[in-house]
Design a protein around this motif. Structure first.
Motif, PDB file in Angstrom:
ATOM      1  N   UNK A   1      10.562  42.305  16.123  1.00  0.00           N
ATOM      2  CA  UNK A   1       9.336  41.964  15.494  1.00  0.00           C
ATOM      3  C   UNK A   1       9.825  40.656  14.731  1.00  0.00           C
ATOM      4  N   UNK A   2       8.903  39.667  14.156  1.00  0.00           N
ATOM      5  CA  UNK A   2       9.300  38.545  13.682  1.00  0.00           C
ATOM      6  C   UNK A   2       8.217  38.405  12.351  1.00  0.00           C
ATOM      7  N   UNK A   3       8.441  37.465  11.609  1.00  0.00           N
ATOM      8  CA  UNK A   3       7.498  37.004  10.754  1.00  0.00           C
ATOM      9  C   UNK A   3       7.151  35.474  11.092  1.00  0.00           C
ATOM     10  N   UNK A   4       6.033  35.174  10.335  1.00  0.00           N
ATOM     11  CA  UNK A   4       5.754  33.699  10.482  1.00  0.00           C
ATOM     12  C   UNK A   4       5.223  33.266   9.156  1.00  0.00           C
ATOM     13  N   UNK A   5       5.788  32.289   8.829  1.00  0.00           N
ATOM     14  CA  UNK A   5       5.794  31.700   7.297  1.00  0.00           C
ATOM     15  C   UNK A   5       4.981  30.386   7.152  1.00  0.00           C
ATOM     16  N   UNK A   6       4.283  30.134   6.496  1.00  0.00           N
ATOM     17  CA  UNK A   6       3.296  29.064   6.201  1.00  0.00           C
ATOM     18  C   UNK A   6       4.362  28.050   6.055  1.00  0.00           C
TER      19      UNK A   6
ATOM     20  N   UNK B   1       2.337  34.423   6.992  1.00  0.00           N
ATOM     21  CA  UNK B   1       0.969  34.363   7.616  1.00  0.00           C
ATOM     22  C   UNK B   1       0.960  35.838   8.567  1.00  0.00           C
ATOM     23  N   UNK B   2       2.204  36.140   8.983  1.00  0.00           N
ATOM     24  CA  UNK B   2       2.334  37.476   9.844  1.00  0.00           C
ATOM     25  C   UNK B   2       3.555  37.950   9.424  1.00  0.00           C
ATOM     26  N   UNK B   3       3.388  39.430   9.439  1.00  0.00           N
ATOM     27  CA  UNK B   3       4.794  40.116   8.752  1.00  0.00           C
ATOM     28  C   UNK B   3       5.045  41.352   9.735  1.00  0.00           C
ATOM     29  N   UNK B   4       6.280  41.480  10.316  1.00  0.00           N
ATOM     30  CA  UNK B   4       6.738  42.538  11.196  1.00  0.00           C
ATOM     31  C   UNK B   4       5.833  42.345  12.493  1.00  0.00           C
ATOM     32  N   UNK B   5       5.684  41.387  12.968  1.00  0.00           N
ATOM     33  CA  UNK B   5       4.556  41.203  14.105  1.00  0.00           C
ATOM     34  C   UNK B   5       5.454  41.108  15.497  1.00  0.00           C
ATOM     35  N   UNK B   6       5.180  42.064  16.311  1.00  0.00           N
ATOM     36  CA  UNK B   6       5.700  41.926  17.581  1.00  0.00           C
ATOM     37  C   UNK B   6       5.165  41.474  18.818  1.00  0.00           C
ATOM     38  N   UNK B   7       6.082  40.467  19.155  1.00  0.00           N
ATOM     39  CA  UNK B   7       5.146  39.510  20.273  1.00  0.00           C
ATOM     40  C   UNK B   7       5.005  40.364  21.557  1.00  0.00           C
TER      41      UNK B   7
ATOM     42  N   UNK C   1      -2.651  40.193  13.499  1.00  0.00           N
ATOM     43  CA  UNK C   1      -1.358  40.208  12.862  1.00  0.00           C
ATOM     44  C   UNK C   1      -1.557  39.371  11.692  1.00  0.00           C
ATOM     45  N   UNK C   2      -2.167  38.395  11.974  1.00  0.00           N
ATOM     46  CA  UNK C   2      -2.254  37.129  11.089  1.00  0.00           C
ATOM     47  C   UNK C   2      -3.277  37.259   9.816  1.00  0.00           C
TER      48      UNK C   2
END
Length: 312
Positions: free
Chosen positions: A186-191, A199-205, A219-220
């Motif tokens: 999992x990953x996070x995406x930060x503004x 913008x996304x939390x614990x999202x698995x590609x 996820x966003x």
């Protein structure tokens, strides 16, 4: 203006007259640990207290038939909730009122009643629905805890150089310099712009190669853009505060660090300045909408050495 964890190190070293070279007690990791502590001990409770929906996020949980209790998301600061809602399969729904423990016992909610939830109560770190549902979605809004500060190079955080796709399907994020993520991590995406929220939390590609990652649009909370960052869960290369509170965090960190080093008189000077900056910054956060008539009773006030105190 300093925005990143790297910039915070520079500001703290400059403001505290600390050597630029890492030394015992003032290494990068030490300074970031002190800053994280001030974020959680001082600034997060104050931001929660202004009740202006800062860093709020929606967490949806698919309900299992016959299961009434669901954990509060681990990323919710203080496990504190803003609203709890019930969403039906057709997308309609309603807010759920909270039942206090005494009322729970009076109604005998430890029962086998089933149906569409009409209320909830808290039990430890769980939201318990009443009556027990057979299906649907539990939607909780909560304040997301700021990520642990980490240097970009140390965490493997990567800037997004291109974005394609839509919220209805998925987004393909291009990381020009490559990345080390996989479809099992999992990953996070930060503004990459203020206020640097997730913008996304614990999202698995769902797919990816050496330079791209494909992530479900659902996820966003907001569409990703060039300049946003992909990073490890619960970390951030940015100081996740309104920019106007960054100077307060610098002073709080310097004061905490100097106290740890035994420089008490210098620490007090920086603590006094931190008091001033925190007071200015917190007052500026309310109201967020200038034309809104919104009165907050028992608002937060900060006094060094006294923690939080409230007035009505």
């Amino acid at each position: 203006m300093a925005y990143t964890a790297d910039d915070l190190l520079t500001e703290v070293r400059r403001g505290g007259s600390l050597a630029s070279a890492a030394a015992t007690g003032t290494a990068d990791a030490d300074i970031l640990a002190h800053a994280d502590s001030e974020l959680r001990d001082t600034l997060v409770p104050l931001m929660l207290g202004v009740r202006e929906e800062l860093y709020q996020r929606v967490f949806d949980a698919t309900v299992t038939s016959g299961l009434a209790a669901y954990r509060v998301n681990k990323r919710a600061a203080l496990s504190r909730l803003n609203t709890v809602q019930w969403i039906n399969s057709d997308g309609s729904g309603h807010n759920l009122p909270r039942l206090e423990p005494k009322r729970v016992l009076e109604l005998g909610l430890v029962s086998t009643a089933t149906g569409t939830p009409s209320a909830y109560y808290l039990e430890g770190s769980r939201v318990v629905l009443h009556p027990t549902p057979s299906g649907g979605t539990l939607r909780v809004r909560a304040f997301v805890r700021p990520g642990r500060l980490a240097l970009a190079a140390a965490t493997g955080s990567k800037s997004i150089s291109a974005v394609t796709g839509t919220a209805a399907t998925s987004y393909v994020l291009t990381i020009a310099s490559g990345h080390g993520w996989s479809t099992s991590t999992p990953i996070d995406v930060v503004s990459g712009t203020p206020s640097f929220e997730y913008l996304a939390i614990d999202a698995t590609p769902s797919a990816g190669d050496a330079t791209t990652l494909t992530i479900a649009g659902s996820a966003f909370s907001t569409a990703p853009a060039i300049g946003d960052y992909v990073c490890a869960p619960d970390t951030s290369p940015f100081v996740q505060l309104p920019v106007e509170l960054h100077p307060a965090l610098f002073e709080l960190t310097i004061a905490r660090l100097l106290r740890a080093l035994g420089h008490l008189s210098e620490a007090k000077s920086h603590a006094d300045e931190a008091d001033r900056l925190v007071s200015i910054g917190i007052q500026a956060l309310t109201p967020r909408v200038e034309t809104a008539n919104r009165k907050i009773l028992g608002g937060p006030h900060f006094r060094r050495g006294r923690g939080l105190w409230v007035t009505s």
